[in-house]
Design a protein around this motif. Structure first.
Motif, PDB file in Angstrom:
ATOM      1  N   ASN A   1       0.811  -1.228   0.000  1.00  0.00           N
ATOM      2  CA  ASN A   1       0.000   0.000   0.000  1.00  0.00           C
ATOM      3  C   ASN A   1       0.840   1.271   0.000  1.00  0.00           C
ATOM      4  O   ASN A   1       0.513   2.246   0.682  1.00  0.00           O
ATOM      5  CB  ASN A   1      -0.966   0.010   1.193  1.00  0.00           C
ATOM      6  N   LEU A   2       1.908   1.274  -0.771  1.00  0.00           N
ATOM      7  CA  LEU A   2       2.714   2.480  -0.930  1.00  0.00           C
ATOM      8  C   LEU A   2       2.051   3.411  -1.945  1.00  0.00           C
ATOM      9  O   LEU A   2       1.231   2.986  -2.754  1.00  0.00           O
ATOM     10  CB  LEU A   2       4.124   2.113  -1.386  1.00  0.00           C
ATOM     11  N   ILE A   3       2.411   4.687  -1.889  1.00  0.00           N
ATOM     12  CA  ILE A   3       1.865   5.673  -2.825  1.00  0.00           C
ATOM     13  C   ILE A   3       2.801   5.732  -4.031  1.00  0.00           C
ATOM     14  O   ILE A   3       3.953   6.184  -3.909  1.00  0.00           O
ATOM     15  CB  ILE A   3       1.737   7.046  -2.147  1.00  0.00           C
ATOM     16  N   PRO A   4       2.357   5.260  -5.201  1.00  0.00           N
ATOM     17  CA  PRO A   4       3.271   5.104  -6.337  1.00  0.00           C
ATOM     18  C   PRO A   4       3.859   6.415  -6.851  1.00  0.00           C
ATOM     19  O   PRO A   4       4.941   6.406  -7.442  1.00  0.00           O
ATOM     20  CB  PRO A   4       2.409   4.430  -7.413  1.00  0.00           C
ATOM     21  N   SER A   5       3.175   7.536  -6.626  1.00  0.00           N
ATOM     22  CA  SER A   5       3.658   8.819  -7.139  1.00  0.00           C
ATOM     23  C   SER A   5       4.665   9.489  -6.210  1.00  0.00           C
ATOM     24  O   SER A   5       5.212  10.542  -6.546  1.00  0.00           O
ATOM     25  CB  SER A   5       2.476   9.769  -7.373  1.00  0.00           C
TER      26      SER A   5
ATOM     27  N   LYS B   1      14.166   6.781  -5.328  1.00  0.00           N
ATOM     28  CA  LYS B   1      13.451   5.905  -6.260  1.00  0.00           C
ATOM     29  C   LYS B   1      11.953   5.914  -5.949  1.00  0.00           C
ATOM     30  O   LYS B   1      11.509   6.420  -4.915  1.00  0.00           O
ATOM     31  CB  LYS B   1      13.988   4.478  -6.165  1.00  0.00           C
ATOM     32  N   TYR B   2      11.182   5.292  -6.844  1.00  0.00           N
ATOM     33  CA  TYR B   2       9.744   5.142  -6.668  1.00  0.00           C
ATOM     34  C   TYR B   2       9.438   3.667  -6.396  1.00  0.00           C
ATOM     35  O   TYR B   2      10.234   2.785  -6.749  1.00  0.00           O
ATOM     36  CB  TYR B   2       9.001   5.643  -7.903  1.00  0.00           C
ATOM     37  N   PRO B   3       8.305   3.371  -5.750  1.00  0.00           N
ATOM     38  CA  PRO B   3       8.013   1.987  -5.362  1.00  0.00           C
ATOM     39  C   PRO B   3       8.155   0.968  -6.488  1.00  0.00           C
ATOM     40  O   PRO B   3       8.643  -0.143  -6.269  1.00  0.00           O
ATOM     41  CB  PRO B   3       6.562   2.083  -4.862  1.00  0.00           C
ATOM     42  N   GLU B   4       7.741   1.321  -7.705  1.00  0.00           N
ATOM     43  CA  GLU B   4       7.793   0.367  -8.807  1.00  0.00           C
ATOM     44  C   GLU B   4       9.219  -0.033  -9.173  1.00  0.00           C
ATOM     45  O   GLU B   4       9.431  -1.033  -9.874  1.00  0.00           O
ATOM     46  CB  GLU B   4       7.099   0.944 -10.043  1.00  0.00           C
ATOM     47  N   GLN B   5      10.194   0.739  -8.711  1.00  0.00           N
ATOM     48  CA  GLN B   5      11.598   0.438  -9.006  1.00  0.00           C
ATOM     49  C   GLN B   5      12.225  -0.482  -7.958  1.00  0.00           C
ATOM     50  O   GLN B   5      13.401  -0.820  -8.064  1.00  0.00           O
ATOM     51  CB  GLN B   5      12.396   1.742  -9.078  1.00  0.00           C
ATOM     52  N   LEU B   6      11.446  -0.902  -6.969  1.00  0.00           N
ATOM     53  CA  LEU B   6      11.967  -1.706  -5.869  1.00  0.00           C
ATOM     54  C   LEU B   6      11.470  -3.146  -5.955  1.00  0.00           C
ATOM     55  O   LEU B   6      10.429  -3.426  -6.551  1.00  0.00           O
ATOM     56  CB  LEU B   6      11.523  -1.120  -4.529  1.00  0.00           C
ATOM     57  N   SER B   7      12.197  -4.050  -5.311  1.00  0.00           N
ATOM     58  CA  SER B   7      11.740  -5.429  -5.162  1.00  0.00           C
ATOM     59  C   SER B   7      10.631  -5.482  -4.111  1.00  0.00           C
ATOM     60  O   SER B   7      10.385  -4.515  -3.373  1.00  0.00           O
ATOM     61  CB  SER B   7      12.900  -6.319  -4.721  1.00  0.00           C
ATOM     62  N   GLY B   8       9.959  -6.640  -4.024  1.00  0.00           N
ATOM     63  CA  GLY B   8       8.912  -6.802  -3.021  1.00  0.00           C
ATOM     64  C   GLY B   8       9.434  -6.627  -1.607  1.00  0.00           C
ATOM     65  O   GLY B   8       8.805  -5.968  -0.771  1.00  0.00           O
ATOM     66  N   GLY B   9      10.599  -7.204  -1.324  1.00  0.00           N
ATOM     67  CA  GLY B   9      11.180  -7.066   0.010  1.00  0.00           C
ATOM     68  C   GLY B   9      11.515  -5.622   0.344  1.00  0.00           C
ATOM     69  O   GLY B   9      11.312  -5.166   1.479  1.00  0.00           O
TER      70      GLY B   9
END
Length: 221
Positions: free
Chosen positions: A97-101, A138-146
């Motif tokens: 539930n992170l804010i992608p923007s 970075k933004y959430p989409e650039q990260l791994s699940g962990g």
């Protein structure tokens, strides 16, 4: 005897069904002290997540009381429950539930800024402990699940809540990553003296908590 931070007394909850109300929780009671950890276990449909949502003010009980310190959660208005989640209770969700923007740094600081408790030094320390310092821009989409779950934990603890609610916090992670994330969550919760209530299907995760409560068909088994 230490006064519990959280006291749940005879909570009942049902949802509408085609043939009338379907009971989900049937008189559940439990307590949790500040600085302690509790695993809430049970099969799917036993009411675990429903109870967590009621404690966090995300839903409203049909009967019973939930006390957080001197605050009766079950009597709060929508606005009061929102203030509770902003100031005193934080939730770690399975889906992050992170804010992608928003950047990682902004996501971590988000709840603390809302509650007026943002502490840049503490946020920096959290980022370092969670291994996120190289990823703050970075933004959430650039990260791994962990990594995303570490951001979610950082956001939760940046506001120094009294109570942390975790709903299957390692459910979307592989075993090794989940173990590392849980280690960090337990260390940081202990450091802030928060109470932790963790809903989980995982035996190994439940074994890491100080106490365990098992729900079966909406009752404490």
């Amino acid at each position: 005897m230490t006064t519990p931070l959280l006291t749940v007394t005879h909570i009942e909850k049902a949802y509408p069904g085609p043939d009338g109300p379907v009971p989900i929780l049937r008189g559940v009671s439990l307590s949790l002290e500040a600085g302690r950890t509790l695993a809430l276990t049970g099969e799917s449909g036993s009411g675990k997540s429903t109870l967590l949502h009621l404690i966090g003010g995300l839903d409203v009980a049909d009967a019973g009381t939930i006390m957080l310190g001197e605050t009766e959660v079950t009597s709060l208005s929508d606005k009061g429950r929102a203030a509770l989640r902003r100031d005193r209770v934080s939730v770690v969700f399975q889906q992050f539930n992170l804010i992608p923007s928003l950047t990682v740094a902004a996501n971590i600081a988000f709840q603390a800024r809302l509650s007026g408790s943002h502490d840049p030094d503490w946020t920096d320390r959290l980022s370092q402990r969670l291994g996120l310092t190289p990823h703050l821009s970075k933004y959430p989409e650039q990260l791994s699940g962990g990594q995303q779950q570490r951001v979610a934990i950082g956001r939760t603890l940046a506001a120094r809540p009294a109570l942390v609610l975790a709903d299957e916090p390692t459910g979307n992670l592989d075993e090794a990553t989940g173990r590392d994330v849980l280690d960090l969550l337990l260390e940081l919760v202990a450091e802030t003296d928060a109470a932790l209530l963790c809903v989980t299907h995982s035996q190994s995760l439940a074994d890491r908590m100080e106490r365990r409560v098992h729900l079966q068909e909406g009752r404490i088994a």
